[in-house]
Motif scaffolding. Sequence first.
Motif, PDB file in Angstrom:
ATOM      1  N   THR A  87       0.823  -1.210   0.000  1.00  0.00           N
ATOM      2  CA  THR A  87       0.000   0.000   0.000  1.00  0.00           C
ATOM      3  C   THR A  87       0.857   1.261   0.000  1.00  0.00           C
ATOM      4  OG1 THR A  87      -0.180   0.095   2.426  1.00  0.00           O
ATOM      5  CG2 THR A  87      -1.838  -1.212   1.238  1.00  0.00           C
ATOM      6  N   HIS A  88       2.165   1.110   0.214  1.00  0.00           N
ATOM      7  CA  HIS A  88       3.076   2.257   0.243  1.00  0.00           C
ATOM      8  C   HIS A  88       3.915   2.368  -1.024  1.00  0.00           C
ATOM      9  CE1 HIS A  88       2.416   0.834   4.414  1.00  0.00           C
ATOM     10  NE2 HIS A  88       2.177   2.104   4.624  1.00  0.00           N
ATOM     11  N   LEU A  89       3.643   1.521  -2.010  1.00  0.00           N
ATOM     12  CA  LEU A  89       4.431   1.510  -3.239  1.00  0.00           C
ATOM     13  C   LEU A  89       3.608   2.046  -4.400  1.00  0.00           C
ATOM     14  CD1 LEU A  89       6.042  -2.043  -2.904  1.00  0.00           C
ATOM     15  CD2 LEU A  89       6.938   0.146  -2.058  1.00  0.00           C
ATOM     16  N   HIS A  90       4.263   2.773  -5.280  1.00  0.00           N
ATOM     17  CA  HIS A  90       3.609   3.311  -6.466  1.00  0.00           C
ATOM     18  C   HIS A  90       4.395   2.931  -7.711  1.00  0.00           C
ATOM     19  CE1 HIS A  90       0.901   6.792  -4.734  1.00  0.00           C
ATOM     20  NE2 HIS A  90       0.535   5.602  -4.328  1.00  0.00           N
ATOM     21  N   GLY A  91       3.721   2.953  -8.838  1.00  0.00           N
ATOM     22  CA  GLY A  91       4.373   2.845 -10.135  1.00  0.00           C
ATOM     23  C   GLY A  91       5.197   1.590 -10.320  1.00  0.00           C
ATOM     24  N   THR A  92       6.399   1.794 -10.843  1.00  0.00           N
ATOM     25  CA  THR A  92       7.277   0.688 -11.169  1.00  0.00           C
ATOM     26  C   THR A  92       7.643  -0.128  -9.941  1.00  0.00           C
ATOM     27  OG1 THR A  92       8.217   2.009 -12.965  1.00  0.00           O
ATOM     28  CG2 THR A  92       9.453   0.061 -12.288  1.00  0.00           C
ATOM     29  N   PHE A  93       7.841   0.539  -8.817  1.00  0.00           N
ATOM     30  CA  PHE A  93       8.188  -0.188  -7.599  1.00  0.00           C
ATOM     31  C   PHE A  93       7.071  -1.153  -7.210  1.00  0.00           C
ATOM     32  CE2 PHE A  93      11.326   3.124  -5.667  1.00  0.00           C
ATOM     33  CZ  PHE A  93      12.235   2.797  -6.671  1.00  0.00           C
ATOM     34  N   LEU A  94       5.837  -0.751  -7.332  1.00  0.00           N
ATOM     35  CA  LEU A  94       4.720  -1.633  -6.992  1.00  0.00           C
ATOM     36  C   LEU A  94       4.652  -2.815  -7.953  1.00  0.00           C
ATOM     37  CD1 LEU A  94       2.195  -2.350  -5.392  1.00  0.00           C
ATOM     38  CD2 LEU A  94       0.898  -0.783  -6.862  1.00  0.00           C
ATOM     39  N   ARG A  95       4.829  -2.551  -9.235  1.00  0.00           N
ATOM     40  CA  ARG A  95       4.776  -3.641 -10.215  1.00  0.00           C
ATOM     41  C   ARG A  95       5.904  -4.635  -9.980  1.00  0.00           C
ATOM     42  NH1 ARG A  95       3.302   0.776 -13.444  1.00  0.00           N
ATOM     43  NH2 ARG A  95       5.444   1.064 -14.201  1.00  0.00           N
ATOM     44  N   TYR A  96       7.072  -4.125  -9.672  1.00  0.00           N
ATOM     45  CA  TYR A  96       8.194  -5.027  -9.417  1.00  0.00           C
ATOM     46  C   TYR A  96       7.958  -5.859  -8.161  1.00  0.00           C
ATOM     47  CZ  TYR A  96      12.802  -6.817  -8.385  1.00  0.00           C
ATOM     48  OH  TYR A  96      13.839  -7.655  -8.080  1.00  0.00           O
ATOM     49  N   TRP A  97       7.448  -5.240  -7.100  1.00  0.00           N
ATOM     50  CA  TRP A  97       7.163  -5.973  -5.864  1.00  0.00           C
ATOM     51  C   TRP A  97       6.144  -7.093  -6.116  1.00  0.00           C
ATOM     52  CZ3 TRP A  97       8.647  -7.090  -1.100  1.00  0.00           C
ATOM     53  CH2 TRP A  97       7.707  -7.619  -0.196  1.00  0.00           C
ATOM     54  N   ASN A  98       5.087  -6.767  -6.871  1.00  0.00           N
ATOM     55  CA  ASN A  98       4.061  -7.768  -7.151  1.00  0.00           C
ATOM     56  C   ASN A  98       4.630  -8.948  -7.927  1.00  0.00           C
ATOM     57  OD1 ASN A  98       2.021  -6.378  -5.816  1.00  0.00           O
ATOM     58  ND2 ASN A  98       1.374  -5.260  -7.646  1.00  0.00           N
ATOM     59  N   ARG A  99       5.518  -8.683  -8.863  1.00  0.00           N
ATOM     60  CA  ARG A  99       6.142  -9.790  -9.600  1.00  0.00           C
ATOM     61  C   ARG A  99       7.060 -10.599  -8.683  1.00  0.00           C
ATOM     62  NH1 ARG A  99       6.709  -5.885 -13.786  1.00  0.00           N
ATOM     63  NH2 ARG A  99       8.880  -5.531 -13.181  1.00  0.00           N
ATOM     64  N   GLN A 100       7.791  -9.911  -7.821  1.00  0.00           N
ATOM     65  CA  GLN A 100       8.751 -10.587  -6.953  1.00  0.00           C
ATOM     66  C   GLN A 100       8.066 -11.546  -5.985  1.00  0.00           C
ATOM     67  OE1 GLN A 100      11.868  -8.180  -5.001  1.00  0.00           O
ATOM     68  NE2 GLN A 100      11.390  -9.246  -3.097  1.00  0.00           N
ATOM     69  N   VAL A 101       6.907 -11.161  -5.461  1.00  0.00           N
ATOM     70  CA  VAL A 101       6.264 -11.963  -4.416  1.00  0.00           C
ATOM     71  C   VAL A 101       5.132 -12.832  -4.964  1.00  0.00           C
ATOM     72  CG1 VAL A 101       6.850 -10.240  -2.684  1.00  0.00           C
ATOM     73  CG2 VAL A 101       4.610 -10.134  -3.791  1.00  0.00           C
ATOM     74  N   ARG A 102       5.072 -12.990  -6.276  1.00  0.00           N
ATOM     75  CA  ARG A 102       3.964 -13.741  -6.878  1.00  0.00           C
ATOM     76  C   ARG A 102       3.855 -15.146  -6.299  1.00  0.00           C
ATOM     77  NH1 ARG A 102       4.516 -13.231 -12.940  1.00  0.00           N
ATOM     78  NH2 ARG A 102       3.897 -11.105 -12.402  1.00  0.00           N
ATOM     79  N   ASP A 103       4.984 -15.803  -6.083  1.00  0.00           N
ATOM     80  CA  ASP A 103       4.970 -17.172  -5.565  1.00  0.00           C
ATOM     81  C   ASP A 103       5.473 -17.244  -4.125  1.00  0.00           C
ATOM     82  OD1 ASP A 103       4.096 -18.182  -8.072  1.00  0.00           O
ATOM     83  OD2 ASP A 103       6.159 -18.103  -8.827  1.00  0.00           O
ATOM     84  N   ALA A 104       5.435 -16.128  -3.428  1.00  0.00           N
ATOM     85  CA  ALA A 104       5.965 -16.097  -2.065  1.00  0.00           C
ATOM     86  C   ALA A 104       5.015 -16.789  -1.084  1.00  0.00           C
ATOM     87  CB  ALA A 104       6.186 -14.653  -1.624  1.00  0.00           C
ATOM     88  N   GLU A 105       5.618 -17.357  -0.055  1.00  0.00           N
ATOM     89  CA  GLU A 105       4.829 -17.880   1.051  1.00  0.00           C
ATOM     90  C   GLU A 105       4.550 -16.719   2.011  1.00  0.00           C
ATOM     91  OE1 GLU A 105       6.960 -21.008   2.894  1.00  0.00           O
ATOM     92  OE2 GLU A 105       7.237 -22.156   1.032  1.00  0.00           O
ATOM     93  N   GLU A 106       3.335 -16.605   2.436  1.00  0.00           N
ATOM     94  CA  GLU A 106       2.980 -15.460   3.279  1.00  0.00           C
ATOM     95  C   GLU A 106       3.302 -15.744   4.737  1.00  0.00           C
ATOM     96  OE1 GLU A 106      -0.909 -13.931   2.622  1.00  0.00           O
ATOM     97  OE2 GLU A 106      -0.378 -13.107   0.658  1.00  0.00           O
ATOM     98  N   THR A 107       4.592 -15.895   5.000  1.00  0.00           N
ATOM     99  CA  THR A 107       5.075 -16.068   6.371  1.00  0.00           C
ATOM    100  C   THR A 107       5.911 -14.857   6.750  1.00  0.00           C
ATOM    101  OG1 THR A 107       7.118 -17.183   5.696  1.00  0.00           O
ATOM    102  CG2 THR A 107       5.155 -18.571   6.017  1.00  0.00           C
ATOM    103  N   VAL A 108       6.147 -14.678   8.040  1.00  0.00           N
ATOM    104  CA  VAL A 108       6.968 -13.562   8.508  1.00  0.00           C
ATOM    105  C   VAL A 108       8.387 -13.706   7.991  1.00  0.00           C
ATOM    106  CG1 VAL A 108       7.949 -12.444  10.537  1.00  0.00           C
ATOM    107  CG2 VAL A 108       5.553 -13.141  10.552  1.00  0.00           C
TER     108      VAL A 108
END
Length: 287
Positions: A87-108
């Motif tokens: 929620t704190h990311l905009h533009g290219t940074f948000l798109r890159y984050w979404n690609r990076q965590v696409r297959d991430a496990e939602e653990t701490v």
Amino acid sequence: MAPRNTNPKPKLIPIELDYDKDSIETVTHSRRVADAAGVQESTYKKVPILETTATPLQILDFFEAFESARRVLQWTTGPKLFAVFPTHLHGTFLRYWNRQVRDAEETVDDFDEQTTAFCHTLLRGGDYDEQMDYMRTLRKPPQLTPSEFSQRFDALEDALPYLPNAPDPDDCGFSEVDRRHLFYNAMPMAWRDKYDDAGMRHRHDTIEDMELYFDKHHERDPPSDSKQHRHNSANDDSTANRNQRNGNGNRNSRNNNRGRGRGNNNNNNRNNHSGRGSIVNNNSNGN
């Protein structure tokens, strides 16, 4: 594909702010807690929006603010962290984050790994040796108190492991002896002369001792830009050469020795900057 950083400024992380904090958009988060009597109180924390034009210092400040909110508001679960962070990311940074965590496990643990990698990517383009050289030649800016300068220096040192060409984290940065030497040399020459005349020795005194001493001088005789430059310029070349030699000392004591001998107030001040350390060294516990 990593985001392209459109910021044209040099990749050195400066000791002074290089952006306008008041102009940064923020997201406000809150947490309501009831005390033993059932009275509810709300806690609020603001976290800045990270735009793709952010400077390296601004990126580090963002991660510090997020880590602070994470602790205070008790974001302790993986799903919560993965939901709030973008929620704190905009533009290219948000798109890159979404690609990076696409297959991430939602653990701490996975969140800590993902944010560490993300921060590392955003700080690419810097260079460890160049940043070290910059820090060796730093002089306290007139508007900063010596204590503030020391805190900013610590924050810069905490960022070193993330820079390209950095050695292992335990070997990054300066030894305790070198840190005291660099802090001493960052002060105006007139202050250093009085310090020496008082029989004090920076190689034996703690940084806390020096902060207390030089803060008093800052209150009594705040240096102007021209006066500080005049005091320091004569020794710049010799100090830089001496620091270059001293910078190769033992750095392994850095994490163990930093802040040794500080009182509670100084520890609290340093803890306000510890968010950078938790991101850079991946020590966040998610509490």
